[in-house]
Design an enzyme around this catalytic site. Structure first.
Site, PDB file in Angstrom:
ATOM      1  N   TYR A 144       0.858  -1.191   0.000  1.00 36.34           N
ATOM      2  CA  TYR A 144       0.000   0.000   0.000  1.00 36.34           C
ATOM      3  C   TYR A 144       0.889   1.234   0.000  1.00 36.34           C
ATOM      4  CZ  TYR A 144      -3.515   3.395   1.590  1.00 36.34           C
ATOM      5  OH  TYR A 144      -4.347   4.485   1.705  1.00 36.34           O
ATOM      6  N   ASP A 239       9.414   2.787  -0.498  1.00 33.86           N
ATOM      7  CA  ASP A 239       8.363   3.476   0.251  1.00 33.86           C
ATOM      8  C   ASP A 239       8.578   3.150   1.735  1.00 33.86           C
ATOM      9  OD1 ASP A 239       4.696   3.491   0.293  1.00 33.86           O
ATOM     10  OD2 ASP A 239       6.220   4.473   1.515  1.00 33.86           O
ATOM     11  N   LYS A 267       4.669   9.422   8.600  1.00 31.72           N
ATOM     12  CA  LYS A 267       4.467   8.871   9.945  1.00 31.72           C
ATOM     13  C   LYS A 267       5.459   9.431  10.973  1.00 31.72           C
ATOM     14  CE  LYS A 267       2.261   4.758   8.020  1.00 31.72           C
ATOM     15  NZ  LYS A 267       0.842   4.797   8.376  1.00 31.72           N
TER      16      LYS A 267
HETATM   17  P1  KE4 Z   1      -0.825   8.442   4.315  1.00 31.25           P
HETATM   18  O1  KE4 Z   1      -1.285   9.128   3.046  1.00 31.25           O
HETATM   19  O2  KE4 Z   1      -1.945   7.631   4.945  1.00 31.25           O
HETATM   20  O3  KE4 Z   1      -0.141   9.389   5.294  1.00 31.25           O
HETATM   21  O4  KE4 Z   1       0.324   7.398   3.899  1.00 31.25           O
HETATM   22  C1  KE4 Z   1       0.044   6.426   2.936  1.00 31.25           C
HETATM   23  C2  KE4 Z   1       1.024   5.266   3.087  1.00 31.25           C
HETATM   24  C3  KE4 Z   1       2.050   5.149   2.175  1.00 31.25           C
HETATM   25  N1  KE4 Z   1       2.951   4.156   2.266  1.00 31.25           N
HETATM   26  C4  KE4 Z   1       2.880   3.231   3.252  1.00 31.25           C
HETATM   27  C5  KE4 Z   1       3.896   2.135   3.308  1.00 31.25           C
HETATM   28  C6  KE4 Z   1       1.839   3.295   4.217  1.00 31.25           C
HETATM   29  O5  KE4 Z   1       1.760   2.355   5.191  1.00 31.25           O
HETATM   30  C7  KE4 Z   1       0.886   4.331   4.138  1.00 31.25           C
HETATM   31  C8  KE4 Z   1      -0.277   4.454   5.100  1.00 31.25           C
HETATM   32  N2  KE4 Z   1      -0.437   3.395   6.046  1.00 31.25           N
HETATM   33  C9  KE4 Z   1      -1.789   3.125   6.487  1.00 31.25           C
HETATM   34  C10 KE4 Z   1      -1.761   2.020   7.536  1.00 31.25           C
HETATM   35  N3  KE4 Z   1      -1.214   0.824   7.056  1.00 31.25           N
HETATM   36  C11 KE4 Z   1      -2.458   4.345   7.010  1.00 31.25           C
HETATM   37  C12 KE4 Z   1      -3.709   4.109   7.831  1.00 31.25           C
HETATM   38  C13 KE4 Z   1      -4.925   4.659   7.129  1.00 31.25           C
HETATM   39  O6  KE4 Z   1      -5.053   4.478   5.894  1.00 31.25           O
HETATM   40  O7  KE4 Z   1      -5.783   5.240   7.866  1.00 31.25           O
END
Ligand code: KE4
Length: 431
Positions: A144, A239, A267
């Protein structure tokens, strides 16, 4: 456990926000429960609006490596807020955060701050397409990278949890330019390069997959991606939104000693406030506007308040002994969890890389997306509900990670292990 007020808030929320949440995975849908509404948090504990307290292993999905409401972070935020929250103009503190990231991440010479991990990955892919003049990208099923169109093809995290790995609304053009490989199967990537190598702008990969549960790279997998990208002139993007400043102060790239061309971050670098970043080799990054033609912008990028929380967090995790202690605690906890599984011959498995881990409701080694998706998600839901009732708050999905922070005490971890043992032995799997 009384959750009356959470229920009332959720009813109101559902009237005004899709699914009653601002991010799908928070809705507890895959565990067939209504979410608890959080009122406050401190250290390793969160407290819901009904006064129930939980030991928290979500940590806002990774950012809170220090635990909640760390005194030094809160004080720094108060001091910054008193001087104004946002100017839309350069400030010294965003330069300090950029310098800190460059100091900590081996392959990053230059960095651009944005507001989320999604913005970071979308921008990194546009940059890779801009510098190579190519359109296609390779991602991995179950990984993701946020909700950008290019990534919502066989995606992990909430998309996988809700059973929509490929979202409606993504234009055919985007979908056809996204090729998907199998994480940990280098042959699947070699095949894509054999077929389309000269059209591939980038390979984007979570160096440790954290959105289909936690799956570490097999030896040689990341090295193989590095070699293929160098051979075909494609940009290798790590990533590290989740793994960065988490599995190692320098991220997974330092842990596995691989130098990507670009790194996306998020994060931890926001310390609980909205910060994302992408960075890498100077000759690539200087192509970003206004120094180059690849456009990317953001009203609140480098926002002083968010950057303050991120910079203070990075300063604290850089202190001598921080990661030694965090990793010691985490490896001890996960080691004892694995012993619990083995001693009781439970049909489960557990993967972890230092302080991020996942308990899979499937026996045997979990090394690929298909391994992970064979997990018993119904049994996971029962486990989740029982742990929540017992005062332990983990991610409401089999396909997420559990995070241990510096604030988790030996007692927290011992209590958690006891509750895990109690719950697991009470489930039908224990028969
Ligand atoms: P954000 O746009 O949610 O800040 O980041 C996206 C993202 C990109 N790359 C990786 C490896 C990530 O894990 C994420 C976001 N992680 C999820 C939880 N696995 C965010 C939680 C959510 O979607 O509310």
């Amino acid at each position: 456990m009384n959750r009356k007020l959470s229920k009332q808030h959720f009813e109101k929320a559902n009237k005004v926000m899709p699914g009653g949440v601002n991010s799908p995975v928070r809705a507890f849908r895959s565990v067939n429960l209504d979410p608890v509404f959080i009122a406050s948090a401190k250290g390793s504990k969160i407290r819901d609006v009904d006064g129930n307290e939980y030991i928290d292993y979500v940590g806002s999905w990774g950012p809170l490596i220090l635990g909640h409401a760390h005194e030094e972070v809160v004080q720094a935020l108060k001091d910054t807020a008193a001087r104004g929250t946002s100017f839309g103009a350069p400030t010294e503190i965003e330069v300090l955060l950029a310098e800190k990231i460059i100091e900590m991440v081996p392959s990053v010479d230059m960095v651009r701050l944005v507001n989320s991990g999604t913005e970071a990955t979308m921008s990194a892919v546009r940059l890779a397409r801009g510098v190579t003049g190519r359109d296609k990208i390779v991602k991995f099923e179950g990984c993701y990278h946020g909700h950008g169109d290019s990534f919502l093809i066989k995606a992990g995290s909430g998309a996988l949890t809700l059973g929509e790995p490929s979202s409606p609304g993504v234009p055919k053009g985007s979908a056809q330019d996204t090729l998907t490989g199998e994480f940990n199967n280098l042959g699947s990537v070699e095949k894509l390069f054999d077929e389309s190598g000269k059209e591939i702008a980038a390979v984007i990969v979570e160096p440790v997959a954290g959105n289909m549960g936690v799956i570490p790279p097999r030896p040689g997998f990341l090295e193989g991606l590095r070699k293929l990208c160098s051979q075909y002139g494609s940009v290798l993007i790590f990533d590290e939104v989740m793994t960065g400043f988490r599995v190692h102060p320098g991220g997974a790239q330092a842990l596995y000693n691989i130098a990507p061309d670009l790194t996306t971050m998020g994060k931890v670098i926001g310390g609980g406030l909205p910060v994302g970043a992408y960075g890498g080799k100077r000759e690539i990054m200087k192509t970003v506007a206004p120094s180059g033609p690849v456009y990317q912008a953001g009203t609140l990028s480098g926002n002083p308040l968010a950057v303050t929380a991120g910079l203070k967090t990075l300063e604290i995790i850089s202190r001598p002994g921080f990661f030694d202690e965090l990793n010691r605690k985490a490896n001890d906890f996960f080691g004892k969890s694995i012993a619990l599984i083995e001693e009781n011959e439970l049909p489960l498995s557990l993967n972890h890389v230092n302080s991020m881990g996942c308990l899979f409701f499937k026996p045997g080694r979990i090394e690929t997306y298909s391994d992970a998706t064979e997990s018993d998600t119904d049994m996971f839901s029962q486990y989740f509900a029982s742990l929540l009732k017992a005062g332990v708050y983990i991610a409401p999905s089999q396909f997420e990670a559990l995070f241990i922070s510096a604030a988790h005490s030996e007692e927290d971890l011992a209590v958690t292990l006891d509750k895990m043992r109690e719950v697991l032995l009470s489930l039908s799997i224990a028969s």
